[in-house]
Design a protein around this motif. Structure first.
Motif, PDB file in Angstrom:
ATOM      1  N   ARG A   1      41.925  31.098  40.790  1.00 41.33           N
ATOM      2  CA  ARG A   1      41.423  31.894  39.672  1.00 41.33           C
ATOM      3  C   ARG A   1      41.561  33.376  40.016  1.00 41.33           C
ATOM      4  NH1 ARG A   1      35.731  28.962  38.615  1.00 41.33           N
ATOM      5  NH2 ARG A   1      35.859  28.757  40.879  1.00 41.33           N
TER       6      ARG A   1
ATOM      7  N   ARG B   1      43.080  37.253  38.378  1.00 37.12           N
ATOM      8  CA  ARG B   1      43.378  37.965  37.140  1.00 37.12           C
ATOM      9  C   ARG B   1      44.860  37.863  36.789  1.00 37.12           C
ATOM     10  NH1 ARG B   1      41.200  42.822  39.158  1.00 37.12           N
ATOM     11  NH2 ARG B   1      43.145  43.800  38.483  1.00 37.12           N
TER      12      ARG B   1
ATOM     13  N   ASP C   1      46.875  40.009  35.422  1.00 33.20           N
ATOM     14  CA  ASP C   1      47.688  41.159  35.809  1.00 33.20           C
ATOM     15  C   ASP C   1      48.031  41.132  37.296  1.00 33.20           C
ATOM     16  OD1 ASP C   1      44.948  41.618  36.333  1.00 33.20           O
ATOM     17  OD2 ASP C   1      45.269  43.784  36.435  1.00 33.20           O
TER      18      ASP C   1
END
Length: 204
Positions: free
Chosen positions: A180, A182, A184
């Motif tokens: 998990r 982000r 980006d």
């Protein structure tokens, strides 16, 4: 890296799958539901080709529904369609196998008859100092081990797969696809082709 035939190693003009909220990586399987016409067209066109290849590019803005070429990152993953299943409500679930990292050529992404296409050039993996790479690789594996110990949502088969991987570049791909992180950050690591730099960024 896996051995690949000449067809896969060549540059390809491919239908593009715009992906929302996910980043597709090589060496992994990725499944997603298809509802938008632009994605349905891409799957349809690819399924009619012998190689069944698509270029999966992540959307910059997840919430945007009517996607245009400028809404997509240009670095993504060339993937092979393995399975297409019809679900209730007219939704289709697609399972793909990520093959290699690729970049859509500048100005090559265009739309034709409801399908987005792009010329995909494979981005080769770049290895540097072997000793330095191995040192960062050990640190990365220790980091992932700590994450696995606290994250019970990572599938057991992924954990087993990670234990068997000896190539640092492949290891990062498989780990990132399961962790998990982000979107980006995942995209940034997908775009990095130098293995030592990928390891450094991964550990940050």
């Amino acid at each position: 890296m896996e051995n690949r035939d000449n067809t896969i190693m060549n540059t390809n003009l491919l239908p593009i799958v715009p992906l929302r909220g996910k980043v597709a990586f090589p060496h992994t399987s990725i499944s997603f539901e298809v509802g938008r016409k632009v994605t349905l067209k891409a799957i349809e066109r690819a399924s009619n080709n012998d190689d069944r290849l698509v270029l999966i590019l992540t959307q910059k803005q997840t919430e945007k529904d009517d996607v245009e070429p400028s809404d997509l990152y240009t670095v993504g993953c060339v993937a092979k369609i393995k399975q297409v299943a019809q679900l209730s409500g007219g939704v289709i679930r697609v399972l793909c196998e990520g093959l290699y990292r690729a970049k859509a050529r500048a100005l090559s992404i265009s739309e034709s008859d409801g399908c987005i296409y792009g010329v995909a050039d494979e981005l080769p993996v770049r290895h540097g100092d072997e000793v330095l790479e191995e040192a960062y690789f050990r640190t990365a594996k220790a980091l992932v081990k700590d994450v696995l110990a606290t994250d019970g949502k990572i599938p057991k088969e992924t954990v087993v797969k990670l234990d068997k991987i000896e190539d640092a570049d492949e290891y990062i791909d498989v780990a990132l696809s399961a962790m998990r992180v982000r979107i980006d950050v995942k995209q940034l690591l997908l775009e990095e082709t130098h293995v030592v730099e990928r390891l450094k960024r991964f550990e940050q």
